[in-house]
Design an enzyme around this catalytic site. Structure first.
Site, PDB file in Angstrom:
ATOM      1  N   GLU A 306       0.419 -10.556   1.487  1.00 35.61           N
ATOM      2  CA  GLU A 306       0.328 -10.379   2.937  1.00 35.61           C
ATOM      3  C   GLU A 306      -0.326 -11.549   3.667  1.00 35.61           C
ATOM      4  OE1 GLU A 306      -1.240  -8.723   0.504  1.00 35.61           O
ATOM      5  OE2 GLU A 306      -3.243  -8.087   1.066  1.00 35.61           O
ATOM      6  N   HIS A 330       5.470  -2.808   3.248  1.00 38.89           N
ATOM      7  CA  HIS A 330       4.126  -2.815   2.670  1.00 38.89           C
ATOM      8  C   HIS A 330       3.324  -4.027   3.150  1.00 38.89           C
ATOM      9  CE1 HIS A 330       1.177  -2.113  -0.631  1.00 38.89           C
ATOM     10  NE2 HIS A 330       1.047  -3.431  -0.534  1.00 38.89           N
ATOM     11  N   GLU A 331       3.911  -5.206   3.022  1.00 43.42           N
ATOM     12  CA  GLU A 331       3.168  -6.423   3.423  1.00 43.42           C
ATOM     13  C   GLU A 331       2.902  -6.416   4.929  1.00 43.42           C
ATOM     14  OE1 GLU A 331       1.898  -7.626   0.965  1.00 43.42           O
ATOM     15  OE2 GLU A 331       3.332  -6.928  -0.522  1.00 43.42           O
ATOM     16  N   HIS A 334      -0.076  -4.417   5.813  1.00 41.19           N
ATOM     17  CA  HIS A 334      -1.339  -5.128   5.582  1.00 41.19           C
ATOM     18  C   HIS A 334      -1.804  -5.881   6.839  1.00 41.19           C
ATOM     19  CE1 HIS A 334      -2.515  -4.600   1.435  1.00 41.19           C
ATOM     20  NE2 HIS A 334      -1.333  -4.944   0.967  1.00 41.19           N
ATOM     21  N   GLU A 353      -5.181  -1.244  -0.577  1.00 40.93           N
ATOM     22  CA  GLU A 353      -3.836  -0.978  -1.101  1.00 40.93           C
ATOM     23  C   GLU A 353      -3.402   0.484  -0.951  1.00 40.93           C
ATOM     24  OE1 GLU A 353      -1.806  -3.252  -1.567  1.00 40.93           O
ATOM     25  OE2 GLU A 353      -3.082  -5.016  -1.864  1.00 40.93           O
ATOM     26  N   ASP A 426      -8.610  -9.849 -11.422  1.00 44.47           N
ATOM     27  CA  ASP A 426      -7.230  -9.841 -11.947  1.00 44.47           C
ATOM     28  C   ASP A 426      -7.083  -8.869 -13.115  1.00 44.47           C
ATOM     29  OD1 ASP A 426      -6.172 -11.639 -10.155  1.00 44.47           O
ATOM     30  OD2 ASP A 426      -6.346 -13.379 -11.488  1.00 44.47           O
ATOM     31  N   TYR A 434      -3.368   1.686  -5.829  1.00 42.24           N
ATOM     32  CA  TYR A 434      -2.204   1.945  -4.978  1.00 42.24           C
ATOM     33  C   TYR A 434      -1.869   3.438  -4.974  1.00 42.24           C
ATOM     34  CZ  TYR A 434      -1.166  -3.100  -5.108  1.00 42.24           C
ATOM     35  OH  TYR A 434      -1.229  -4.460  -4.983  1.00 42.24           O
TER      36      TYR A 434
HETATM   37  N1  BES Z   1      -1.968  -7.897  -1.843  1.00 48.00           N
HETATM   38  C1  BES Z   1      -1.031  -7.418  -2.783  1.00 48.00           C
HETATM   39  C2  BES Z   1      -0.792  -8.372  -3.909  1.00 48.00           C
HETATM   40  C3  BES Z   1      -2.032  -8.729  -4.699  1.00 48.00           C
HETATM   41  C4  BES Z   1      -2.959  -7.773  -5.029  1.00 48.00           C
HETATM   42  C5  BES Z   1      -2.225 -10.014  -5.094  1.00 48.00           C
HETATM   43  C6  BES Z   1      -4.093  -8.139  -5.749  1.00 48.00           C
HETATM   44  C7  BES Z   1      -3.349 -10.363  -5.804  1.00 48.00           C
HETATM   45  C8  BES Z   1      -4.292  -9.426  -6.141  1.00 48.00           C
HETATM   46  C9  BES Z   1       0.295  -7.085  -2.120  1.00 48.00           C
HETATM   47  O1  BES Z   1       0.172  -6.540  -0.859  1.00 48.00           O
HETATM   48  C10 BES Z   1       0.955  -6.030  -2.942  1.00 48.00           C
HETATM   49  O2  BES Z   1       0.403  -4.980  -3.041  1.00 48.00           O
HETATM   50  N2  BES Z   1       2.107  -6.311  -3.489  1.00 48.00           N
HETATM   51  C11 BES Z   1       2.862  -5.338  -4.235  1.00 48.00           C
HETATM   52  C12 BES Z   1       3.927  -4.767  -3.345  1.00 48.00           C
HETATM   53  C13 BES Z   1       4.258  -3.328  -3.583  1.00 48.00           C
HETATM   54  C14 BES Z   1       3.116  -2.397  -3.720  1.00 48.00           C
HETATM   55  C15 BES Z   1       5.186  -2.814  -2.491  1.00 48.00           C
HETATM   56  C16 BES Z   1       3.477  -6.049  -5.424  1.00 48.00           C
HETATM   57  O3  BES Z   1       3.284  -7.244  -5.576  1.00 48.00           O
HETATM   58  O4  BES Z   1       4.137  -5.405  -6.223  1.00 48.00           O
HETATM   59 ZN    ZN Z   2      -0.552  -4.564  -0.936  1.00 45.21          ZN
END
Ligand code: BES
Ligand code: ZN
Length: 656
Positions: A306, A330-331, A334, A353, A426, A434
């Site tokens: 996002e 989703h993004e 955010h 999330e 990480d 989520y």
């Molecule tokens: N912000 C996250 C991606 C992220 C989280 C990067 C933690 C680094 C550390 C992003 O908004 C996300 O949740 N992406 C999901 C999308 C899905 C839930 C619709 C993904 O990457 O799968």
């Molecule tokens: Zn997210």
């Protein structure tokens, strides 16, 4: 729309997160309401929530950060960024500024233009090397600290790609990914979500540059951006390469390499503005001006990220049926949650999330209602609710799978993560914040009386915390205040289990109307007893992509012998070649889990074409279970094409 038309919000400079000595978040008296909040369930049991971010070594709490200015000179030959960053700070008589860095070479530090002494400390995993800058004398009022530095080859936030591995093979490519704690490897900083400030951003490159701000101008090879809304460092981003854009809505452009920009436009243009308008109805007006998206090369490790004004997307969303757009919803969500209202510490990641998934699915529901109305279907609201429920079923199944895989007593399966300085966010990352977070919010919505009762809370919550930070206790505090007349209901919620207990939350009672057809087909396969002639391509003909996903997810919960797997492949020959990655991913998993050699090989090859961790990590894990040598051999073959974050997590997953 030109830049000057965009409303720039009135912003306050960032304050470090509310001071709560000794870290008893939620225990300090100013939060009187909070002290009442389910005190028997929640607060008194957990006296250890820290107020200080354990994932930074910086002394961010000693300063107010007024402004940041970052310039990056992108050197594709040396595969480094020559950077210069200035922070305008204010602190009462501080003697030192301590910043986070990781794999960065420092050239010079100045304070108000005068060279300053500094020490770059040895690395401490996983946090990096702290940079200690000595202030010439304690400074009253605002002052500027400027650091001139280079990134290195080990920098984890950046991936440089040779032009041969890009789609168009015309120019090399660079992109960043800073969440959660990789920003420090791209720029020395207070790398904590607890510090938010506005930014001036710029970069010099022989190729087009996109950054997480409103584009201002281009002078020669230098591109300028402004981010007037205070944001945390993890949202700073840069991308450069052979990039071009096409409109996907009145305030939105999609960017990508020219070879796929038309496909990207088709994929998103039908939904983009509708998503924005629905989200605006649920929350309040979008305040970032433009909402653009960049579709990255295959190695982008996430589905989406996002970055403000410039969401990053995986190319696996271009599935040619507009059915993977949920990630864009989703993004976009955010933009309110995370980007305006920000978690104070990574331990409260579910606030970012879980809430975002909640809004994402409300957006998809509203789109379904509108479509049903357009088609003249008898009960549009009911249809929308079914769609939302269907996503909830997919989400719940993935939560069950993920928790089974992590172990129900794994501490990262709690909603409140309780990270320590030894934890790498990480490693803590999973579907839990989520889907468990979403389940909690849906549970709240239902207990409080449904959408009509819950909905007024949404804008209230976002208005209360916009431009600010919050933690789980403040969320609860806000909820209890808003629903003061429903305190009895809220008190019945078992906060301790929801927030502080490992494993699955209580299973919601799902209405499975749409999923039943999928379950019936699974049933038919389990009772087939060698009679495979009854199965044909027609079985899936009337299934939506999401129903195919649910069918595959349910198939994946059983063990199948090789004869059945061969029969499945014969009956449904297009599953493995679908343009929808969600389907291909699950289909490979099914065949590989059953040990079908042909599919182990096919999938190992496929793993060289995707870099999205959601697919890459589980697939190496299943492959390693049936043929470890093959998994390791192919990982070694493809590892250089993966993003450094993905590479290091697969190394851990495979125990290499
Ligand atoms: N912000 C996250 C991606 C992220 C989280 C990067 C933690 C680094 C550390 C992003 O908004 C996300 O949740 N992406 C999901 C999308 C899905 C839930 C619709 C993904 O990457 O799968
Ligand atoms: Zn997210």
């Amino acid at each position: 729309m030109s830049i000057s038309d965009i409303d720039v919000p009135q912003i306050l400079p960032s304050q470090p997160h509310i001071d709560r000595p000794h870290g008893a978040v939620g225990f300090e008296k100013p939060h009187t309401q909070q002290a009442e909040v389910g005190s028997q369930h929640f607060l008194s049991t957990y006296p250890t929530m820290p107020a200080i971010d354990p994932t930074t070594q910086s002394n961010y709490r000693e300063f107010t950060v007024h402004q940041g200015a970052i310039h990056m000179d992108i050197d594709f030959d040396a595969r480094v960024v020559h950077g210069k960053v200035t922070f305008t700070l204010e602190g009462a008589n501080a003697t030192q500024v301590v910043l986070d860095t990781s794999y960065i070479t420092i050239h010079e530090v100045t304070v108000n233009g005068t060279k300053a002494e500094y020490t770059l400390h040895p690395r401490k995993e996983p946090l990096g090397s702290k940079l200690e800058i000595t202030l010439p004398q304690p400074i009253e009022g605002k002052f500027d600290v400027t650091i001139t530095y280079d990134t290195t080859e080990q920098t984890t936030a950046l991936q440089f790609l040779d032009k041969e591995v890009t789609d168009g093979k015309v120019a090399p490519y660079l992109f960043s990914q800073c969440e959660a704690i990789h920003a420090r490897s791209m720029v020395p900083c207070f790398d904590t979500p607890s510090v938010k400030c506005p930014y001036k951003l710029s970069a010099t490159s022989p190729y087009k540059v996109l950054m997480s701000g409103r584009p201002l101008s281009q002078e020669g090879n230098t591109y300028y951006f402004d981010q007037p809304v205070p944001i945390p460092l993890y949202l700073i981003t840069v991308a450069s390469g052979d990039i071009t854009g096409l409109p996907i809505g009145p305030r939105s452009t999609v960017y990508s390499e020219p070879v796929k920009v038309k496909d990207a436009q088709w994929e998103f243009e039908a939904d983009m503005e509708n998503f924005l308008q629905i989200a605006e109805k649920l929350v309040f007006a979008y305040e970032w001006g433009t909402y653009d998206a960049l579709v990255l090369p295959a190695s982008f490790p996430y589905g989406g990220m996002e970055n403000p004004n410039m969401t990053f997307l995986t190319p696996t969303l271009i599935c040619k049926d507009r059915l993977c757009v949920g990630v864009v919803a989703h993004e976009l969500a955010h933009s309110w949650l995370g980007n305006l209202v920000t978690l104070a510490l990574w331990s409260h990641f579910w606030l970012n999330e879980g809430w975002t998934v909640y809004l994402e699915r409300r957006i998809i529901e509203a789109i379904a209602v509108a479509e049903a109305k357009q088609k003249g279907l008898p009960n549009p609201e009911e249809y929308g609710a079914q769609m939302r429920l269907f996503s909830a079923i997919i989400g719940w199944t993935s939560l069950e799978g993920v928790i089974a895989n992590m172990g129900a007593d794994n501490r990262y399966t709690k909603l409140y993560l309780d990270l320590t300085p030894d934890d790498d966010p990480d490693d803590a990352f999973s579907q839990v914040p989520y889907e468990k977070g979403l389940s909690l919010l849906v549970h709240l919505e239902q207990k409080l009386g449904g959408k009509t009762v819950f909905d007024p809370f949404i804008p209230h919550y976002f208005k209360t915390f916009r431009y600010k930070l919050l933690d789980t206790d403040e969320f609860l505090d806000c909820l209890y205040k808003f629903f003061a007349d429903k305190k009895d209901i809220l008190d019945l919620i078992d906060w301790k289990t929801w927030l502080h207990t490992t494993g699955l939350p209580p299973k919601p009672a799902f209405d499975t109307t749409l999923a039943d057809q999928c379950y019936q087909l699974v049933d038919k396969w389990s009772k087939a007893n060698g009679d495979y002639t009854q199965f044909t391509q027609d079985d899936l003909l009337l299934f939506s992509s999401n129903q195919v996903v649910v069918w595959l997810d349910t198939m994946l919960q059983h063990k199948w012998d090789q004869a059945t797997l061969a029969a499945i492949d014969k009956a449904y020959p297009t599953l493995g070649t679908s343009s929808n990655y969600e389907i291909v991913f699950r289909y490979y998993k099914l065949q590989v889990a059953g040990g079908v050699p042909e599919y182990c090989q096919k999938m190992a090859e496929w793993l060289g074409t995707v870099g999205r961790m959601k697919f890459v990590r589980p697939l190496y894990q299943v492959l390693a279970k049936v043929d470890r040598d093959l998994a390791v051999k192919y990982f070694k073959k493809w590892q250089d094409s993966y993003h450094p974050i993905c590479r290091s997590l697969v190394v851990k997953d495979l125990g290499l």
